[in-house]
Enzyme design. Sequence first.
Site, PDB file in Angstrom:
ATOM      1  N   HIS A  28      41.116  28.686  39.022  1.00 51.11           N
ATOM      2  CA  HIS A  28      40.052  27.885  39.710  1.00 51.11           C
ATOM      3  C   HIS A  28      39.640  26.432  38.955  1.00 51.11           C
ATOM      4  O   HIS A  28      38.512  26.238  38.303  1.00 51.11           O
ATOM      5  CB  HIS A  28      38.975  28.755  39.870  1.00 51.11           C
ATOM      6  CG  HIS A  28      38.194  29.541  38.520  1.00 51.11           C
ATOM      7  ND1 HIS A  28      38.020  28.938  37.403  1.00 51.11           N
ATOM      8  CD2 HIS A  28      37.601  30.893  38.557  1.00 51.11           C
ATOM      9  CE1 HIS A  28      37.622  29.798  36.518  1.00 51.11           C
ATOM     10  NE2 HIS A  28      37.192  30.892  37.103  1.00 51.11           N
ATOM     11  N   HIS A  85      33.789  44.069  37.744  1.00 50.70           N
ATOM     12  CA  HIS A  85      33.429  42.655  37.741  1.00 50.70           C
ATOM     13  C   HIS A  85      34.049  42.271  39.068  1.00 50.70           C
ATOM     14  O   HIS A  85      35.159  42.426  39.267  1.00 50.70           O
ATOM     15  CB  HIS A  85      34.102  41.642  36.682  1.00 50.70           C
ATOM     16  CG  HIS A  85      33.800  40.132  36.802  1.00 50.70           C
ATOM     17  ND1 HIS A  85      32.686  39.608  37.527  1.00 50.70           N
ATOM     18  CD2 HIS A  85      34.582  39.366  36.122  1.00 50.70           C
ATOM     19  CE1 HIS A  85      33.052  38.167  37.319  1.00 50.70           C
ATOM     20  NE2 HIS A  85      33.883  37.995  36.525  1.00 50.70           N
ATOM     21  N   GLU A  87      34.578  39.544  40.621  1.00 52.92           N
ATOM     22  CA  GLU A  87      35.237  38.198  40.836  1.00 52.92           C
ATOM     23  C   GLU A  87      36.623  38.202  41.469  1.00 52.92           C
ATOM     24  O   GLU A  87      37.542  39.213  41.193  1.00 52.92           O
ATOM     25  CB  GLU A  87      35.484  37.493  39.598  1.00 52.92           C
ATOM     26  CG  GLU A  87      35.804  35.743  39.763  1.00 52.92           C
ATOM     27  CD  GLU A  87      35.718  34.859  38.560  1.00 52.92           C
ATOM     28  OE1 GLU A  87      35.314  35.220  37.484  1.00 52.92           O
ATOM     29  OE2 GLU A  87      35.965  33.677  38.916  1.00 52.92           O
ATOM     30  N   ASP A  89      39.702  37.364  41.132  1.00 54.94           N
ATOM     31  CA  ASP A  89      40.947  37.743  40.358  1.00 54.94           C
ATOM     32  C   ASP A  89      41.131  39.170  39.992  1.00 54.94           C
ATOM     33  O   ASP A  89      42.131  39.590  39.911  1.00 54.94           O
ATOM     34  CB  ASP A  89      40.906  36.974  39.185  1.00 54.94           C
ATOM     35  CG  ASP A  89      39.598  37.002  38.281  1.00 54.94           C
ATOM     36  OD1 ASP A  89      38.583  36.998  38.784  1.00 54.94           O
ATOM     37  OD2 ASP A  89      39.916  36.766  37.097  1.00 54.94           O
ATOM     38  N   HIS A 151      31.360  37.821  32.842  1.00 58.16           N
ATOM     39  CA  HIS A 151      31.130  36.449  33.044  1.00 58.16           C
ATOM     40  C   HIS A 151      30.143  36.086  34.341  1.00 58.16           C
ATOM     41  O   HIS A 151      29.805  34.840  34.350  1.00 58.16           O
ATOM     42  CB  HIS A 151      32.562  35.969  33.466  1.00 58.16           C
ATOM     43  CG  HIS A 151      32.940  34.816  34.066  1.00 58.16           C
ATOM     44  ND1 HIS A 151      33.850  34.671  35.259  1.00 58.16           N
ATOM     45  CD2 HIS A 151      32.435  33.492  33.772  1.00 58.16           C
ATOM     46  CE1 HIS A 151      34.110  33.434  35.368  1.00 58.16           C
ATOM     47  NE2 HIS A 151      33.274  32.591  34.689  1.00 58.16           N
ATOM     48  N   ASP A 170      36.282  40.694  31.372  1.00 55.89           N
ATOM     49  CA  ASP A 170      36.850  39.150  31.032  1.00 55.89           C
ATOM     50  C   ASP A 170      36.663  39.056  29.528  1.00 55.89           C
ATOM     51  O   ASP A 170      37.363  38.079  29.005  1.00 55.89           O
ATOM     52  CB  ASP A 170      35.818  38.100  31.601  1.00 55.89           C
ATOM     53  CG  ASP A 170      36.404  37.616  33.039  1.00 55.89           C
ATOM     54  OD1 ASP A 170      37.503  38.080  33.470  1.00 55.89           O
ATOM     55  OD2 ASP A 170      35.569  37.199  34.008  1.00 55.89           O
ATOM     56  N   TYR A 199      40.923  30.129  26.676  1.00 52.86           N
ATOM     57  CA  TYR A 199      40.271  30.871  27.691  1.00 52.86           C
ATOM     58  C   TYR A 199      38.769  30.783  27.442  1.00 52.86           C
ATOM     59  O   TYR A 199      38.021  30.542  28.188  1.00 52.86           O
ATOM     60  CB  TYR A 199      40.836  32.416  27.581  1.00 52.86           C
ATOM     61  CG  TYR A 199      40.270  33.298  28.598  1.00 52.86           C
ATOM     62  CD1 TYR A 199      40.805  33.771  29.670  1.00 52.86           C
ATOM     63  CD2 TYR A 199      39.006  33.943  28.375  1.00 52.86           C
ATOM     64  CE1 TYR A 199      40.164  34.561  30.639  1.00 52.86           C
ATOM     65  CE2 TYR A 199      38.363  34.882  28.788  1.00 52.86           C
ATOM     66  CZ  TYR A 199      38.817  35.416  30.172  1.00 52.86           C
ATOM     67  OH  TYR A 199      38.407  36.246  31.279  1.00 52.86           O
ATOM     68  N   HIS A 232      42.351  40.375  31.265  1.00 54.26           N
ATOM     69  CA  HIS A 232      43.392  39.241  31.341  1.00 54.26           C
ATOM     70  C   HIS A 232      43.999  39.379  29.858  1.00 54.26           C
ATOM     71  O   HIS A 232      43.378  39.511  28.879  1.00 54.26           O
ATOM     72  CB  HIS A 232      42.613  37.814  31.462  1.00 54.26           C
ATOM     73  CG  HIS A 232      42.195  37.695  32.774  1.00 54.26           C
ATOM     74  ND1 HIS A 232      42.749  37.608  33.856  1.00 54.26           N
ATOM     75  CD2 HIS A 232      40.826  37.675  32.915  1.00 54.26           C
ATOM     76  CE1 HIS A 232      41.808  37.387  34.809  1.00 54.26           C
ATOM     77  NE2 HIS A 232      40.738  37.521  34.350  1.00 54.26           N
TER      78      HIS A 232
HETATM   79 FE1  FEO Z   1      35.362  36.258  35.812  1.00 59.27          FE
HETATM   80 FE2  FEO Z   1      38.572  37.237  35.359  1.00 59.27          FE
HETATM   81  O1  FEO Z   1      37.063  36.832  36.269  1.00 59.27           O
END
Ligand code: FEO
Length: 409
Positions: A28, A85, A87, A89, A151, A170, A199, A232
């Site tokens: 993003h 979460h 989001e 991803d 996040h 995250d 990151y 991640h």
């Molecule tokens: Fe806030 Fe990895 O998404």
Amino acid sequence: MSQYPSAIPVADGITWVGAFDPTLDDFHGFTLWEGVKGTTYGSYLVQGEKTALVDTVNIDFVDEFLARVSEVVALEDISYLIVNHVEPDHFGGLMAVLEKLPNAEVCCTAAAARTIVDFHGANVPARIVADGDTVDLGGRTLEFLPVPMVHWPDSMFTYVPESKTLLSNDAFGQHIGIPGTIFASEVSWERLLLSADLYYANILMALSNPIKTAIQKVVAKGWSIETIGPSHGLIYRGEEVGRIIAHYQSIIDGSIKDGSVTLVYSTAWHSTELLAHEITKRLRDRGLVVHEFNLNEEPFSKATLALLKSSALIVGAPTMHNGLFYRTAAFLQYISGLRPKLKLAAAFGSFGWSGGATKQARAMLEAMGAPMVEKDLQIKFRPTETDAETIDTWVDGFVAALAGGPVAE
Ligand code: FEO
């Protein structure tokens, strides 16, 4: 099945079933370049007498993800889907995954439930969990800790006490996507920190207070943690757990700052570039470490990484159409939401007749709360020998201000 490796055991009763995305170079708008590109989407099966799936993957990887999960457990035997979460991803493919998990109860925060409705347009039945709530899997437990703004408002940690494992989504993540590599011990600590800092700087920098609160809550709970599985990048085990938490604390308390200066500039006809080099040379002559970035060529994310450790930011741009050259304006917009902690900032640039670039840059820096040196440095067209004294004086003023001394007139 994907060409990438199968499910990988992580800790007692916990198996990594995520996905590798080794070619990702734009997250993003956060640019990843050759040598640091790629990520993983971490997802974990937690198994007692019952089985829970904690987090999923980007929608593009749902098919290989479900195949990987199926290596470990039949999909109909999964009793819980934990949404740490929402989001995309992690849960862009929520509906596609749920379609294949007929017996899974969704567990998430109230904020996540609202976001599922807003994002997916579906009213997914969910068990709303709060701080300290648990799910008993039979011999293994899930304990939840909502961590809003780590996040998004919906973010949550899941802890498995019997496995001494924190699934942190995250938090503590890095965009590292090396197929088959899932443990921090498989790369050098320096390589890991490069991606962890990149990151943090580009995603989490503005969220240091919520992250600090989350760490304090984890400590207060007295959780024994031998493994941190982020969603991640690589998984921390053993002494790496303390090392990454200590590293986060150094970012949060500012002790990571090394007194360096990040100098960024954009340029139209290389005049501002010449001026940037003159300033950098003088700063280095005066003993400062300067990280210089040409925003025409270098990713904003690389300069933002430097800001994680730098104490000061100097921003350069030519005047075009009576205002700030667009690439520097875009960079300032990029970092404005990330709110880098700065002791000092300054603006400089080349102009032909009207000027105006530094005034706009100053306004944008002030709007993000950066303390500014008293004067901008503006040079008409290209810097020449006759400008040397002006540049010297301005740099002396900047150095004095950074050192906390009086600013030269
Ligand atoms: Fe806030 Fe990895 O998404």
